[in-house]
Structure formats: C-alpha cells, structure tokens
Scaffold this active site. Structure first.
Site, PDB file in Angstrom:
ATOM      1  N   GLY A 134      -4.730   5.327   4.208  1.00 57.24           N
ATOM      2  CA  GLY A 134      -4.153   4.615   5.342  1.00 57.24           C
ATOM      3  C   GLY A 134      -5.208   4.060   6.274  1.00 57.24           C
ATOM      4  O   GLY A 134      -5.119   2.914   6.732  1.00 57.24           O
ATOM      5  N   GLU A 135      -6.253   4.858   6.550  1.00 54.96           N
ATOM      6  CA  GLU A 135      -7.262   4.444   7.537  1.00 54.96           C
ATOM      7  C   GLU A 135      -8.130   3.321   6.994  1.00 54.96           C
ATOM      8  O   GLU A 135      -8.882   2.705   7.760  1.00 54.96           O
ATOM      9  CB  GLU A 135      -8.181   5.618   7.930  1.00 54.96           C
ATOM     10  CG  GLU A 135      -7.478   6.874   8.388  1.00 54.96           C
ATOM     11  CD  GLU A 135      -6.984   7.717   7.228  1.00 54.96           C
ATOM     12  OE1 GLU A 135      -7.807   8.191   6.440  1.00 54.96           O
ATOM     13  OE2 GLU A 135      -5.746   7.872   7.103  1.00 54.96           O
TER      14      GLU A 135
ATOM     15  N   LYS B 137       0.837  -1.199   0.000  1.00 59.91           N
ATOM     16  CA  LYS B 137       0.000   0.000   0.000  1.00 59.91           C
ATOM     17  C   LYS B 137       0.873   1.250   0.000  1.00 59.91           C
ATOM     18  O   LYS B 137       1.400   1.667   1.025  1.00 59.91           O
ATOM     19  CB  LYS B 137      -0.920   0.051   1.233  1.00 59.91           C
ATOM     20  CG  LYS B 137      -1.981   1.134   1.059  1.00 59.91           C
ATOM     21  CD  LYS B 137      -2.373   1.846   2.321  1.00 59.91           C
ATOM     22  CE  LYS B 137      -1.621   3.089   2.609  1.00 59.91           C
ATOM     23  NZ  LYS B 137      -1.778   4.218   1.686  1.00 59.91           N
TER      24      LYS B 137
ATOM     25  N   VAL C 123      -7.205   1.035   3.646  1.00 55.39           N
ATOM     26  CA  VAL C 123      -6.380  -0.073   3.135  1.00 55.39           C
ATOM     27  C   VAL C 123      -5.290  -0.431   4.163  1.00 55.39           C
ATOM     28  O   VAL C 123      -5.078  -1.602   4.496  1.00 55.39           O
ATOM     29  CB  VAL C 123      -5.759   0.304   1.765  1.00 55.39           C
ATOM     30  CG1 VAL C 123      -4.830  -0.794   1.270  1.00 55.39           C
ATOM     31  CG2 VAL C 123      -6.863   0.570   0.734  1.00 55.39           C
ATOM     32  N   GLY C 124      -4.618   0.601   4.704  1.00 51.80           N
ATOM     33  CA  GLY C 124      -3.562   0.363   5.702  1.00 51.80           C
ATOM     34  C   GLY C 124      -4.122  -0.321   6.945  1.00 51.80           C
ATOM     35  O   GLY C 124      -3.505  -1.239   7.499  1.00 51.80           O
TER      36      GLY C 124
ATOM     37  N   GLU D  56      10.303  16.283  14.452  1.00 48.15           N
ATOM     38  CA  GLU D  56      10.643  16.127  13.040  1.00 48.15           C
ATOM     39  C   GLU D  56       9.811  17.111  12.219  1.00 48.15           C
ATOM     40  O   GLU D  56       8.591  17.114  12.283  1.00 48.15           O
ATOM     41  CB  GLU D  56      10.331  14.690  12.604  1.00 48.15           C
ATOM     42  CG  GLU D  56      10.778  14.414  11.204  1.00 48.15           C
ATOM     43  CD  GLU D  56      10.496  12.978  10.775  1.00 48.15           C
ATOM     44  OE1 GLU D  56       9.342  12.544  10.921  1.00 48.15           O
ATOM     45  OE2 GLU D  56      11.430  12.315  10.310  1.00 48.15           O
TER      46      GLU D  56
ATOM     47  N   GLY E 108      -4.850   3.401  -1.950  1.00 47.02           N
ATOM     48  CA  GLY E 108      -5.941   3.662  -1.016  1.00 47.02           C
ATOM     49  C   GLY E 108      -5.462   4.441   0.188  1.00 47.02           C
ATOM     50  O   GLY E 108      -4.269   4.746   0.317  1.00 47.02           O
TER      51      GLY E 108
HETATM   52  P1  NAD Z   1       2.546   8.601   7.372  1.00 48.32           P
HETATM   53  O1  NAD Z   1       2.971   7.863   8.558  1.00 48.32           O
HETATM   54  O2  NAD Z   1       1.476   9.620   7.492  1.00 48.32           O
HETATM   55  O3  NAD Z   1       2.047   7.591   6.224  1.00 48.32           O
HETATM   56  C1  NAD Z   1       2.819   6.491   5.810  1.00 48.32           C
HETATM   57  C2  NAD Z   1       1.908   5.441   5.205  1.00 48.32           C
HETATM   58  O4  NAD Z   1       1.040   4.953   6.236  1.00 48.32           O
HETATM   59  C3  NAD Z   1       1.009   5.975   4.097  1.00 48.32           C
HETATM   60  O5  NAD Z   1       0.886   5.011   3.081  1.00 48.32           O
HETATM   61  C4  NAD Z   1      -0.323   6.161   4.824  1.00 48.32           C
HETATM   62  O6  NAD Z   1      -1.436   6.114   3.956  1.00 48.32           O
HETATM   63  C5  NAD Z   1      -0.310   4.998   5.790  1.00 48.32           C
HETATM   64  N1  NAD Z   1      -1.218   5.161   6.937  1.00 48.32           N
HETATM   65  C6  NAD Z   1      -1.701   6.309   7.469  1.00 48.32           C
HETATM   66  N2  NAD Z   1      -2.529   6.039   8.497  1.00 48.32           N
HETATM   67  C7  NAD Z   1      -2.576   4.696   8.638  1.00 48.32           C
HETATM   68  C8  NAD Z   1      -3.254   3.809   9.526  1.00 48.32           C
HETATM   69  N3  NAD Z   1      -4.058   4.258  10.485  1.00 48.32           N
HETATM   70  N4  NAD Z   1      -3.048   2.475   9.392  1.00 48.32           N
HETATM   71  C9  NAD Z   1      -2.230   1.995   8.428  1.00 48.32           C
HETATM   72  N5  NAD Z   1      -1.578   2.789   7.542  1.00 48.32           N
HETATM   73  C10 NAD Z   1      -1.733   4.128   7.644  1.00 48.32           C
HETATM   74  O7  NAD Z   1       3.880   9.230   6.764  1.00 48.32           O
HETATM   75  P2  NAD Z   1       4.045  10.205   5.548  1.00 48.32           P
HETATM   76  O8  NAD Z   1       3.523  11.542   5.924  1.00 48.32           O
HETATM   77  O9  NAD Z   1       3.523   9.546   4.323  1.00 48.32           O
HETATM   78  O10 NAD Z   1       5.666  10.246   5.431  1.00 48.32           O
HETATM   79  C11 NAD Z   1       6.483  11.017   6.254  1.00 48.32           C
HETATM   80  C12 NAD Z   1       6.981  10.243   7.471  1.00 48.32           C
HETATM   81  O11 NAD Z   1       7.657   9.064   7.062  1.00 48.32           O
HETATM   82  C13 NAD Z   1       7.990  11.004   8.301  1.00 48.32           C
HETATM   83  O12 NAD Z   1       7.678  10.928   9.666  1.00 48.32           O
HETATM   84  C14 NAD Z   1       9.314  10.304   8.029  1.00 48.32           C
HETATM   85  O13 NAD Z   1      10.276  10.408   9.010  1.00 48.32           O
HETATM   86  C15 NAD Z   1       8.886   8.917   7.810  1.00 48.32           C
HETATM   87  N6  NAD Z   1       9.906   8.188   7.010  1.00 48.32           N
HETATM   88  C16 NAD Z   1      10.701   7.275   7.651  1.00 48.32           C
HETATM   89  C17 NAD Z   1      11.699   6.607   6.937  1.00 48.32           C
HETATM   90  C18 NAD Z   1      12.595   5.567   7.588  1.00 48.32           C
HETATM   91  O14 NAD Z   1      13.171   4.757   6.863  1.00 48.32           O
HETATM   92  N7  NAD Z   1      12.748   5.528   8.891  1.00 48.32           N
HETATM   93  C19 NAD Z   1      11.883   6.890   5.589  1.00 48.32           C
HETATM   94  C20 NAD Z   1      11.068   7.847   4.994  1.00 48.32           C
HETATM   95  C21 NAD Z   1      10.066   8.480   5.714  1.00 48.32           C
END
Ligand code: NAD
Length: 473
Positions: free
Chosen positions: A202-203, A169, A205-206, A378, A200
């Site tokens: 996150g809330e 996803k 498909v995730g 961050e 899809g």
């Molecule tokens: P996010 O956590 O908002 O979303 C990441 C993914 O999770 C997306 O696909 C999103 O749709 C999904 N998601 C959201 N809510 C969910 C839920 N309730 N259940 C399951 N899945 C859900 O992050 P973002 O805004 O897309 O990306 C930025 C963040 O990613 C930053 O905090 C950054 O530090 C982190 N990041 C970490 C690394 C690493 O390797 N440690 C690398 C890149 C980015």
C-alpha cells in the site's frame, strides 16, 4: 510452493522491476504456501501509462462493444468456478460457503454492469442543454483482502461500463487469487491496457496511485484510516474518490420480532465471512426485558457453529486471514473483558484442536454499552456486542450513536414498524427482516464509512463526468 513473479501491464504478463518478495502464509495452518514478487513505483507508473494510452480509444467505445467485453470476461470467469472457490479457501481461509457466495457475486457484477449499459442514458437533456456523461479517465482501484476478486469484478465491470481504463492494486496477501483473475482477464482478449494489475504494498503501489496526476479517480475499499490517507493525497490533483470504508453496523431486534428467525439471522449477520466483513452486524440491540429470553437462544446457536477447516462445507467460521488479524481480535476480546462486558459465549484463545491456524472462538459479549471500545471500534472478527434498550426511540439513538454508517439491520413482525425504524437509521443500507444484496441499489456509507456509492446508476455515475452543451439559439 508457488512463486508469483508476474504482474499484468498493457495486455501482458511482465516481471516487476521491484525485487522484494512477500511470503504467502496459509491462515489455516500457518505454513508457507508460496511467495509473491512485489511491484514498485516504476511498475505502477508503467501501468498508469498503459491505462492512460488505452483510455484514448476505450473511452470512445459504444455500449454494445462494452457489453461484449463484459460478456467475454464473464465467460472466462465461468470456466474456472472451482479454481476461484479453492484458491479463496486456501489462500484467504474463506469458508467454502462464503467462497461460493463470493464467486456468484463476481458473476453477478458482470450481469449488473451489462444491465446498466442496457438502460442507462449517457446523453440527457437538462433544462435547455444536452448533458453528456463522459468517462472520467484512468481509475485507480485499491482493495483489501476480505473479498479480493469480488471487489476486482464489481469495480472493474463498472469501470468498463463507464468507458474507463484501470490500474488495480489488490492486497499483497491475495496474490494467488489475483493471479487467477488475471488469467481470466487475459483470456477474455480485450484491447491492451484496459486493466493493469500491480501486486505490491500500500505504501508504495497504493501511494503512487494516490498521487499520480494521470489517475482521475480512485475507487478504494478498505479501512477508514487508509481511506483518509488516500483522500488527503488525492485532493492535490483533485482526483474523484469513492471510499468504501469500515463499519460497526447496528442490528435492532424490535420487541415484536420472531426471535426464532431474527436471532439466527443476527448471528449470521455478525459472523459472516468469519466476522471479517465491513457490513457485519456487530452491535446487537435487544429490548432490555427480552434479554433473559434471548440469551439461551444465542448460546444454543453459537454452540452449533462449526469453526475450523474452511474447506469443510459445514464450516461457518474459518480462520482469520493472518496472525496479525488473529492478534487484533484477541486484543479486542481482552479489551471487552477489561471494560467490564461479560462473555456469554466464546472468549480468549483458540478453539481446541485448532491451535495451528488463526482460529478464534466466536464470541458474544453481554452487558456491553455504546461507550465501550468493543461497541465503538471495528474489530473485523467474529465478536458480537449485545446492548439493551428500553424504548424504540432509545434503540434508534444507540444505533445512530456511531462514527460509522455503512449498513444496519432491523427485525420486527410488523413490516410497517420495521420500515419506520429503518427510515431513521443513518446508514447507506438498512436490511429489513433478512440479509440480501441488490446490485441495482446504491451501496456505501454515511459518515466515516465512506464517500460516494457503488452499484446501480449511483455507482456508474461515480465513474462519469457530466459535460453540459449549452447552445444559444
Ligand atoms: P487496509 O485499509 O489496510 O488496506 C486496503 C488496501 O489499501 C490494501 O490493498 C492496502 O495495501 C492498501 N493501502 C494500505 N496503505 C495504503 C496507503 N498508504 N496508500 C494507498 N493504499 C494503501 O484494509 P485491510 O486491512 O486490507 O481490510 C480491512 C478493512 O477494509 C476493514 O476496515 C473493512 O471494514 C474494510 N472494508 C470495507 C468494505 C466496504 O465496502 N465498505 C468492504 C470490505 C472491507
């Protein structure tokens, strides 16, 4: 205007049962580029079912069969180099420089997975027993928007090396990039169901991936907050989790460092991927008595940074991915001002002539301290906080005074001294006198930067379950 209205399940492009659309907006101009039809819970369940079914045979494949599959995918990705770079600059606003590095990283993920398969022993002897390292099952891969196809390639290639099938996803904001990788994966002609990709939210498909009992493991990259939600849900069915989360990486410049090298590197580390990088070195720790010497060097470097059209090969900082992300970065710059930090360069608002896109001014704060929110949280944009220290011990203490621990940086002209300091930093990776990626070394976070490691044998074993056969003689 593009409409993406297919997801990929069981070796086929299918129309999602979900009927909602999400607009795809250019970060550079804020014009609508297209829309994507989003999958729903049922689509996700279909994808999981396909992966579960495919696991029965795929888990029994040999290392050489998996190497062949990885080689096939790599060669279809190789044919579309320009498309990958262009779609990343257009859809995500990644600079041409970053998109090119990111493309190379995609290819290298296949090489390192193949390398692992050539050296890894899936059957070991431990004590008197035979230990079989068996594929864990169906893996749910949930990823963010800041290097979408890079994450798909590195996680999928490890899953394939391990003999696991997957449901992926990506972020809904990466739909055009996702479409391109799906085309390559389809062309590679692997047995059906090894990878299934559902666009899809996150809330929806995730969340289904996190709770469905047929998912054995989740490999997640994203924010610490969402990582916690996923981990809480995953525990109900005892899923294994690898969580790659946020960071607030310290960069210690020791007093004997060659500033003409260390400071440009520090600015590069802070503003890489336009600051939208989990490993960005966003806390720059400088000896107090060197601040006045370093200030003009920083101002000079930052004034030469080209901010703007990501397609321009000289651009170093492109737009933020969305207006939401732009506003988040602006809010943090205002917070820094309110907290009493001083702007050395940059500040609020958009650079002149770039009012249409989500562009921010690369910003450096001085007189910051580790208690300020700009130094603790961050930001995920090109904002750097400079913190001064008096002694090496204090520098290490400040570096470790964080809830994160993903990456750190140390610069010194004395290699032994740098090594000694690096060995005291609580971070999954510490970069000494430079920035590099070693695909055979573990990557992942201490503390709230995550759980587990990716890459190399640590990364592979996170997709394997050991079974010990204890035979009485
Ligand atoms: P996010 O956590 O908002 O979303 C990441 C993914 O999770 C997306 O696909 C999103 O749709 C999904 N998601 C959201 N809510 C969910 C839920 N309730 N259940 C399951 N899945 C859900 O992050 P973002 O805004 O897309 O990306 C930025 C963040 O990613 C930053 O905090 C950054 O530090 C982190 N990041 C970490 C690394 C690493 O390797 N440690 C690398 C890149 C980015």
């Amino acid at each position: 205007m593009k409409t993406i209205d297919k997801i990929y399940i069981n070796g086929e492009f299918v129309t999602p049962q979900g009927t909602e659309y999400f607009d795809l907006i250019s970060p550079t101009t804020n014009e609508k580029l297209g829309k994507v039809r989003l999958g729903n819970t049922e689509d996700t369940q279909n994808a999981i079912r396909a992966a579960k079914n495919a696991f029965k045979t795929f888990s029994k494949t040999t290392a050489s069969e998996r190497i062949q599959y990885l080689t096939n995918i790599k060669s279809s990705v190789e044919k579309r180099k320009n498309d990958f770079i262009n779609v990343m600059t257009e859809e995500y606003g990644g600079t041409l420089q970053f998109a090119t590095v990111s493309y190379d990283y995609m290819l290298k993920s296949f090489d390192s997975a193949i390398n692992l398969l050539n050296i890894y022993d899936f059957t070991k002897t431990m004590g008197e027993s035979e230990v079989q390292m068996t594929p864990i099952g169906v893996v749910g891969i949930i990823i963010p928007w800041n290097s979408s196809n890079g994450f798909i390639c590195s996680k999928l290639s490890t899953a394939i090396a391990a003999g696991c099938t997957t449901v992926i996803k990506p972020s809904e904001m990466s739909a055009q990039q996702t479409q391109l990788i799906i085309e390559c994966l389809h062309e590679a002609n692997l047995p059906k169901g090894i990878f299934n990709i559902v666009n899809g939210l996150g809330e929806i498909v995730g969340a289904e991936i996190s709770k469905n009992p047929d998912i054995a493991k989740i490999s997640f990259t994203g924010s610490t907050n969402v990582g916690k939600i996923i981990a809480k849900e995953a525990i109900n069915s005892m899923k294994r989790v690898t969580l790659e989360l946020g960071g607030k990486s310290p960069n210690i410049i020791l007093d004997d460092a060659d500033f003409s090298k260390a400071i440009p590197l520090a600015i590069g580390a802070a503003f890489m991927n336009s600051g939208q990088a989990c490993i960005a070195g966003t806390r720059l720790l400088i000896p107090e008595n060197k601040l006045e010497e370093i200030k003009p060097i920083i101002k000079e470097i930052v004034s030469n940074i080209i901010v703007g059209d990501p397609k321009n090969p000289n651009t170093a900082v492109g737009p933020m991915v969305s207006t939401k992300q732009y506003n988040r970065v602006q809010d943090y710059i205002q917070i820094g001002i309110n907290e009493g930090a001083e702007i050395l360069t940059g500040g609020l608002g958009k650079p002149d002539g770039l009012e249409n896109g989500n562009f921010v001014k690369p910003t450096v704060f001085i007189n910051a301290n580790n208690q300020m929110r700009i130094a603790k949280e961050e930001i995920f944009g090109p904002v750097l906080s400079i913190i001064t220290y008096k002694t090496e011990e204090e520098a290490i203490e400040i570096a470790n005074d964080t809830t994160y621990g993903l990456q750190a940086y140390v610069s010194s002209s004395d290699e032994k001294r740098a090594h000694n300091v690096a060995s005291q930093i609580n971070a999954g990776r510490v970069q000494i006198n430079g920035i590099g990626h070693d695909p055979m070394a573990p990557f992942g976070g201490f503390k709230q930067s995550g759980i587990g490691r990716e890459f190399g044998t640590f990364g592979l074993e996170a997709y394997l379950e050991p079974r010990a056969l204890i035979q009485q003689k």
